[in-house]
Design a protein around this motif. Structure first.
Motif, PDB file in Angstrom:
ATOM      1  N   ASP A 261       0.861  -1.184   0.000  1.00 18.88           N
ATOM      2  CA  ASP A 261       0.000   0.000   0.000  1.00 18.88           C
ATOM      3  C   ASP A 261       0.898   1.235   0.000  1.00 18.88           C
ATOM      4  O   ASP A 261       1.651   1.461   0.942  1.00 18.88           O
ATOM      5  CB  ASP A 261      -0.881  -0.018   1.254  1.00 18.88           C
ATOM      6  CG  ASP A 261      -1.616   1.306   1.485  1.00 18.88           C
ATOM      7  OD1 ASP A 261      -1.768   2.077   0.524  1.00 18.88           O
ATOM      8  OD2 ASP A 261      -2.031   1.558   2.639  1.00 18.88           O
TER       9      ASP A 261
ATOM     10  N   SER B 141       3.042  -1.425   4.052  1.00 16.75           N
ATOM     11  CA  SER B 141       2.584  -0.059   3.740  1.00 16.75           C
ATOM     12  C   SER B 141       3.802   0.843   3.633  1.00 16.75           C
ATOM     13  O   SER B 141       4.653   0.856   4.525  1.00 16.75           O
ATOM     14  CB  SER B 141       1.649   0.463   4.840  1.00 16.75           C
ATOM     15  OG  SER B 141       0.447  -0.282   4.868  1.00 16.75           O
TER      16      SER B 141
ATOM     17  N   PHE C  80      -1.960   0.292  -4.897  1.00 20.16           N
ATOM     18  CA  PHE C  80      -1.699  -1.003  -4.288  1.00 20.16           C
ATOM     19  C   PHE C  80      -1.015  -1.906  -5.308  1.00 20.16           C
ATOM     20  O   PHE C  80      -1.401  -1.948  -6.471  1.00 20.16           O
ATOM     21  CB  PHE C  80      -3.004  -1.627  -3.780  1.00 20.16           C
ATOM     22  CG  PHE C  80      -3.652  -0.797  -2.708  1.00 20.16           C
ATOM     23  CD1 PHE C  80      -3.362  -1.010  -1.372  1.00 20.16           C
ATOM     24  CD2 PHE C  80      -4.534   0.230  -3.037  1.00 20.16           C
ATOM     25  CE1 PHE C  80      -3.948  -0.230  -0.381  1.00 20.16           C
ATOM     26  CE2 PHE C  80      -5.119   1.016  -2.058  1.00 20.16           C
ATOM     27  CZ  PHE C  80      -4.821   0.784  -0.719  1.00 20.16           C
TER      28      PHE C  80
END
Length: 460
Positions: free
Chosen positions: A348, A381, A429
């Motif tokens: 992410d 992330s 993503f």
């Protein structure tokens, strides 16, 4: 007799001078409080057209424009822009304050009446568009009646002004109609959503005004965003029909659909939009790229597409993923993509200032929890926050209880990994396989049910 001849010749010369056709417009004015801004930019819906006008130190500007007559967008920066009408023979003077660009506008000179009227028409359209959420809940007869009433008001406003260029009046008459039809087109899908009626279908005659629309008008495709949108809606409809009859892929269907438009300019632009979207988001694109090169006749756009393809061709599905190395880990130490070898990696790319990114956080937390004990996938992330927001990133990760592996990129959007993936907007993503190859460079978001379907296909 000689005297009469001389006088006659002089009259002819004056008449010739008076009837000389002017094929340019002059744009002049002054921007108060311009600060560091030193250029105005003139654009329209033509993705190949961009003209810059220098602003002097005192805020003044002037340029002679040899361009097609019509409506353009005049921008001071990305958030400060207005529509301007420019026709051959105009000498338009625009005055404004950079700190309140649109609301401080003043027009003078030849073309002022048209532009004052244009701002008024656009303002009323904008006001109506901004309250459409409530209007979409109306039943179709009431909605259409409301829309017809608003169209009538706009036409009355246009017709009430007698001292305007007749070409401007003809153009705006068409543009108002496009606005009307555009609002009709979006009613069915919007009513389904806002009225919570997913099975709603408009009656057969609701879109009667849209049935005979000419989709080949190049001038209006350049100048009216509503007409431009209507052409794109028609393009999608044709593409969907091709997919429904078994066309091999969505990308190929959209390219083929573009060839149904007779206007070479519109056809080329639809082809260009299609392939550029494919190159930015798709995981397989070589076949579409080759088809595009065969279909387009716009060499300028073709060159841009070739340049984009050379930048992204390494991002097709199955190719080795670009890597990141020694990114700061919120939990301490440094982390690299290599550390996840042997696992699928769902990445992410986000930032603390990004609203859509934060909207995905609750969904991402749930997905990560669902697969928390699955050793075959890692959730990573990567923040692209600036150095000044480093502490904000640290705090948000802790306060939001973000799971997975929380990293921050080493140079914001200029980080090698971010640039290699051609990331221009977030969130984005990315899904990478256990060998470090790209599965999907634009993977479904956590809020999409498609993500779990993708994971299921991979036996995760």
């Amino acid at each position: 007799m000689k005297r009469i001849s001389v006088i006659f010749i002089l009259i002819l010369l004056v008449a010739c001078k008076t009837n000389t056709t002017v094929d340019y417009a002059i744009l002049q004015g002054k921007i108060e409080n311009k600060g560091e801004l030193n250029k105005l930019t003139l654009t329209n819906n033509d993705r190949d057209f961009k003209y810059e006008i220098d602003i002097a130190e005192d805020g003044s500007f002037q340029d002679t424009l040899n361009i097609d007559s019509g409506v353009y967008t005049l921008s001071l920066d990305r958030r400060k822009y207005i529509s301007v009408a420019l026709f051959d023979g105009d000498h338009l003077i625009v005055k404004s304050d950079a700190e309140n660009f649109a609301d401080s506008l003043k027009f003078e000179g030849q073309g002022a009446n048209e532009n004052i009227l244009l701002q008024s028409i656009n303002s009323k359209m904008k006001d109506f568009d901004e309250r459409r959420k409530n209007d979409y809940t109306l039943e179709e007869e009431a909605y259409k009646s409301l829309l017809l009433n608003q169209k009538s008001k706009l036409m009355s406003l246009l017709n009430a002004s007698e001292v305007i260029n007749h070409l401007f009046k003809e153009e705006q008459t068409r543009y108002i109609n496009y606005w009307f039809i555009h609002n009709l087109q979006y009613y069915q899908s919007s009513h389904r959503y806002f009225a919570a009626d997913p099975d709603f279908v408009v009656s057969n005659d609701f879109l009667e005004e849209a049935k005979h629309l000419d989709f080949q008008i190049e001038e209006d495709y350049r100048g009216s965003r509503y007409y431009n949108s209507l052409v794109n809606i028609e393009h999608r409809k044709i593409a969907d029909s091709l997919v429904n009859v078994g066309f091999k892929s969505g990308g190929q269907a959209r390219l083929e659909a573009a060839t149904h438009f007779k206007s070479e300019y519109i056809r080329n632009d639809l082809l260009y939009q299609t392939i550029m979207g494919t190159l930015v988001f798709a995981n397989k694109f070589s076949a579409d790229y080759n088809s595009y090169l065969e279909l387009t006749t716009n060499e300028t756009q073709k060159t841009k597409v070739q340049e984009k393809y050379s930048q992204v061709k390494a991002l097709e599905k199955g190719n080795p993923s670009p890597a990141f190395t020694n990114y700061e880990n919120h939990s301490g130490g440094k982390t690299s993509l290599e550390d996840f070898k042997g696992k699928y990696v769902y990445i992410d790319v986000w930032a603390t200032w990004c609203g859509p990114c934060k909207a995905e956080i609750p969904y991402l937390i749930e997905v990560e929890k669902k697969y928390h004990d699955n050793n075959n996938i890692a959730f990573v992330s990567i923040s692209v926050d600036k150095e000044k927001d480093h502490d904000k990133w640290k705090t948000m990760v802790k306060e939001k209880g973000l799971g997975g592996v929380q990293l921050i990129a080493d140079n914001v959007f200029n980080s090698d990994f971010i640039k290699a993936y051609q990331i221009m907007g977030i969130p984005q993503f990315i899904l990478i396989d256990p060998e470090g190859n790209i599965v999907n460079r634009n993977a479904p978001r956590p809020s999409s049910s498609e993500l779990l379907d993708v994971f299921a296909e991979l036996n995760l």
